[in-house]
Design a protein around this motif. Structure first.
Motif, PDB file in Angstrom:
ATOM      1  N   VAL A 190       1.113  -1.134   0.043  1.00 31.68           N
ATOM      2  CA  VAL A 190      -0.021   0.228   0.333  1.00 31.68           C
ATOM      3  C   VAL A 190       0.925   1.543   0.054  1.00 31.68           C
ATOM      4  O   VAL A 190       2.084   1.195   0.600  1.00 31.68           O
ATOM      5  CB  VAL A 190      -1.274  -0.233   1.058  1.00 31.68           C
ATOM      6  CG1 VAL A 190      -1.948   1.255   1.085  1.00 31.68           C
ATOM      7  CG2 VAL A 190      -2.055  -0.759   1.585  1.00 31.68           C
ATOM      8  N   SER A 191       0.601   2.263  -0.731  1.00 28.68           N
ATOM      9  CA  SER A 191       1.248   3.531  -0.866  1.00 28.68           C
ATOM     10  C   SER A 191      -0.135   4.992  -0.831  1.00 28.68           C
ATOM     11  O   SER A 191      -0.862   4.958  -1.466  1.00 28.68           O
ATOM     12  CB  SER A 191       1.813   3.936  -2.382  1.00 28.68           C
ATOM     13  OG  SER A 191       2.502   4.752  -2.755  1.00 28.68           O
ATOM     14  N   PHE A 192       0.452   5.563  -0.342  1.00 28.54           N
ATOM     15  CA  PHE A 192       0.212   7.155  -0.078  1.00 28.54           C
ATOM     16  C   PHE A 192       0.095   7.824  -0.611  1.00 28.54           C
ATOM     17  O   PHE A 192       1.339   8.006  -0.714  1.00 28.54           O
ATOM     18  CB  PHE A 192      -0.385   7.155   1.930  1.00 28.54           C
ATOM     19  CG  PHE A 192      -1.129   6.883   2.694  1.00 28.54           C
ATOM     20  CD1 PHE A 192      -2.282   6.176   2.588  1.00 28.54           C
ATOM     21  CD2 PHE A 192      -0.337   5.610   4.004  1.00 28.54           C
ATOM     22  CE1 PHE A 192      -3.328   5.656   3.358  1.00 28.54           C
ATOM     23  CE2 PHE A 192      -0.814   6.021   4.768  1.00 28.54           C
ATOM     24  CZ  PHE A 192      -2.792   5.587   4.285  1.00 28.54           C
ATOM     25  N   ASN A 193      -0.941   8.663  -1.011  1.00 29.99           N
ATOM     26  CA  ASN A 193      -0.111  10.007  -2.388  1.00 29.99           C
ATOM     27  C   ASN A 193      -0.406  10.976  -1.772  1.00 29.99           C
ATOM     28  O   ASN A 193      -2.019  11.198  -1.545  1.00 29.99           O
ATOM     29  CB  ASN A 193      -0.936   9.330  -3.574  1.00 29.99           C
ATOM     30  CG  ASN A 193      -0.050  10.618  -4.393  1.00 29.99           C
ATOM     31  OD1 ASN A 193       0.718  10.341  -4.730  1.00 29.99           O
ATOM     32  ND2 ASN A 193      -1.041  11.397  -5.113  1.00 29.99           N
ATOM     33  N   MET A 194       0.146  12.071  -1.998  1.00 28.75           N
ATOM     34  CA  MET A 194       0.124  13.504  -1.784  1.00 28.75           C
ATOM     35  C   MET A 194      -0.127  14.355  -1.993  1.00 28.75           C
ATOM     36  O   MET A 194       0.791  14.275  -3.051  1.00 28.75           O
ATOM     37  CB  MET A 194       0.727  13.823  -0.240  1.00 28.75           C
ATOM     38  CG  MET A 194       0.391  15.260   0.489  1.00 28.75           C
ATOM     39  SD  MET A 194       1.422  16.388   1.198  1.00 28.75           S
ATOM     40  CE  MET A 194       1.299  15.603   2.763  1.00 28.75           C
ATOM     41  N   THR A 195      -1.331  15.001  -2.456  1.00 30.31           N
ATOM     42  CA  THR A 195      -1.637  15.789  -3.401  1.00 30.31           C
ATOM     43  C   THR A 195      -1.038  17.639  -2.678  1.00 30.31           C
ATOM     44  O   THR A 195      -1.580  17.774  -2.468  1.00 30.31           O
ATOM     45  CB  THR A 195      -2.444  15.995  -4.480  1.00 30.31           C
ATOM     46  OG1 THR A 195      -2.785  15.129  -4.848  1.00 30.31           O
ATOM     47  CG2 THR A 195      -2.666  17.485  -5.840  1.00 30.31           C
TER      48      THR A 195
END
Length: 352
Positions: free
Chosen positions: A156-161
């Motif tokens: 799992v990866s979290f991505n922030m804009t």
């Protein structure tokens, strides 16, 4: 997580434009396109496979195709898992991009039971910031999804804009990652288009972006990987201020538009990049190989002479080109849309 990022060709497929959230920074226009049925999607995927096989046989060019399934919210599609099964059996490396809100225990079981290389869940920082961007309760749903998936062994990866709304919350993202068992956190930039046009004033100035990227570049987290594939991140790796490929007249890295990626919309429309919005054709009407080789739009992106600003004369052009989506969106906001404009957030191009 596999090593398939090397020599990969990215196919980002927006299965649907339907979504269960209404995020403030969404770059989509709010329209709903016709969604291709599974058999037509499968036919297009077969055409991709045939092209990659032909390139290998004819030119010795070996690519690993990565199918990045997204939306909208892809979990809304009832045939999603049938599609993932077909793509996996056809040799595609799989990524699934979701907001996490629909990932209950049974959905987590279904995801983990398949060979999905990466599940990316959007997370904009701490709970207050995330919910302010994506809606009340969204943070709890996103982190619960990550926890469910991680417990089942899913990468799992979290991505922030990144924007001024959350640039100071890198630590919050890392904390959420460590607390849920996520393996990676990643970052992308706000593109002020679609709903995100209202946040145009929230994009980071060049100096601010450089400071964030310097922080990310120096991060050495023992339990979680910190990555950013923004073309501007490559400015930190140039040797003596000038990369070895600086004299190249064709792009060899950086922005993937026209180089090693294509976006497919729900109705088969093909784009160089979803956030850029540059339509190159429709894969139901024109085979992928023909589009990739003959599209004037794609060749325009590959030609340095079209980049008339400082970006085009930059020694790093071939390994960077900036983000074409950000450049186009910001210039459009100023009334002069220009795909080839200088990247307004590049700290080499302009001063604050």
């Amino acid at each position: 997580m596999s090593d398939a990022w090397r020599n990969e060709f990215l196919i980002q497929w927006h299965l649907t434009e339907r979504c269960n959230l209404s995020c403030r920074h969404c770059y989509q226009e709010g329209r709903t396109r016709t969604e291709l049925p599974l058999d037509e999607i499968a036919g297009i995927l077969r055409a991709f496979t045939a092209t990659f096989n032909a390139w290998k046989e004819e030119y010795g060019m070996v690519f690993q195709p990565r199918l990045q399934v997204t939306g909208g919210e892809p979990l809304i599609r009832r045939d999603l898992f049938d599609l993932l099964d077909f793509a996996s059996e056809s040799g595609f490396t799989l990524s699934l991009l979701t907001n996490g809100a629909l990932v209950d225990d049974s959905t987590a079981d279904a995801i983990a039971a398949r060979e999905i290389d990466l599940v990316q869940i959007s997370l904009e920082g701490g709970s207050k910031t995330h919910d302010a961007v994506r809606g009340a309760g969204a943070f709890e749903k996103a982190t619960s999804a990550a926890r469910r998936l991680s417990e089942r062994g899913q990468f799992v990866s979290f991505n922030m804009t990144l924007s001024r709304l959350n640039a100071g919350e890198v630590d919050s993202l890392i904390e959420a990652g460590n607390g849920t068992g996520a393996s990676r956190i990643s970052f992308s930039r706000l593109v002020p288009s679609g709903s995100g046009l209202e946040l145009a004033d929230a994009i980071l100035m060049p100096r601010e972006l450089k400071e964030v990227y310097e922080e990310l570049n120096q991060r050495n987290e023992p339990a979680i990987e910190v990555v950013c594939r923004d073309p501007l991140m490559g400015l930190f790796s140039a040797r003596d201020g000038r990369p070895a490929s600086a004299k190249e007249e064709m792009p060899v890295g950086g922005c993937s538009a026209g180089l090693a990626a294509i976006t497919v919309l729900p109705d088969g429309t093909a784009m160089a990049c979803r956030r850029l919005g540059l339509v190159i054709g429709n894969l139901l009407e024109t085979p992928f190989r023909e589009l990739w080789v003959e599209s004037p739009e794609l060749w325009s992106l590959r030609s340095r002479e079209n980049y008339t600003g400082r970006c085009g004369s930059c020694a790093r052009w071939a390994v960077c080109r900036g983000c074409r989506a950000v450049a186009n969106a910001v210039s459009a906001g100023a009334g002069k849309p220009d795909v080839f404009a200088d990247d307004p957030q590049c700290w080499l191009m302009r001063a604050d």
